[in-house]
Design a protein around this motif. Structure first.
Motif, short mmCIF file in Angstrom:
data_model
loop_
_atom_site.label_atom_id
_atom_site.label_comp_id
_atom_site.label_asym_id
_atom_site.label_seq_id
_atom_site.Cartn_x
_atom_site.Cartn_y
_atom_site.Cartn_z
N UNK A 26 42.13 37.85 41.99
CA UNK A 26 42.90 38.93 42.61
C UNK A 26 42.70 40.25 41.86
N UNK A 27 42.51 40.17 40.55
CA UNK A 27 42.25 41.38 39.76
C UNK A 27 40.96 42.07 40.19
N UNK A 28 40.00 41.29 40.68
CA UNK A 28 38.73 41.87 41.11
C UNK A 28 38.93 42.91 42.21
N UNK A 29 39.93 42.72 43.03
CA UNK A 29 40.18 43.65 44.13
C UNK A 29 40.60 45.03 43.61
N UNK A 30 41.15 45.09 42.41
CA UNK A 30 41.63 46.36 41.86
C UNK A 30 40.58 47.06 40.99
N UNK A 31 39.48 46.38 40.71
CA UNK A 31 38.44 46.94 39.84
C UNK A 31 37.36 47.57 40.70
N UNK A 32 36.97 48.80 40.38
CA UNK A 32 35.89 49.45 41.14
C UNK A 32 34.60 48.62 41.10
N UNK A 33 33.86 48.68 42.18
CA UNK A 33 32.63 47.88 42.31
C UNK A 33 31.59 48.22 41.24
#
Length: 66
Positions: A26-33
């Motif tokens: 879920x944290x991946x969704x908040x991290x810029x690509x």
């Protein structure tokens, strides 16, 4: 420790590791690509937690079959 206590403990550990893996994903969704290093870190942690949960599942299956 009784078998029922061990089963509850193993169930709780399995659930906790799966939740921790889900949190990392879920944290991946908040991290810029473009933050490859940070994204990679979260993917590695999620993978570690899933692997630990899989190991605990094997223990759980062993306990339930014996």
């Amino acid at each position: 420790m009784e078998v029922t206590e061990i089963k509850r403990f193993v169930d709780a550990m399995h659930k906790n590791y799966l939740e921790m893996a889900n949190d990392q994903l879920n944290e991946l969704e908040t991290i810029p690509k473009d933050e490859f290093g940070l994204r990679d870190l979260h993917l590695k942690k999620a993978s570690e937690y899933v692997n630990k949960a899989a190991g605990i599942l094997k223990v759980k299956d062993f306990i339930n079959n014996n």
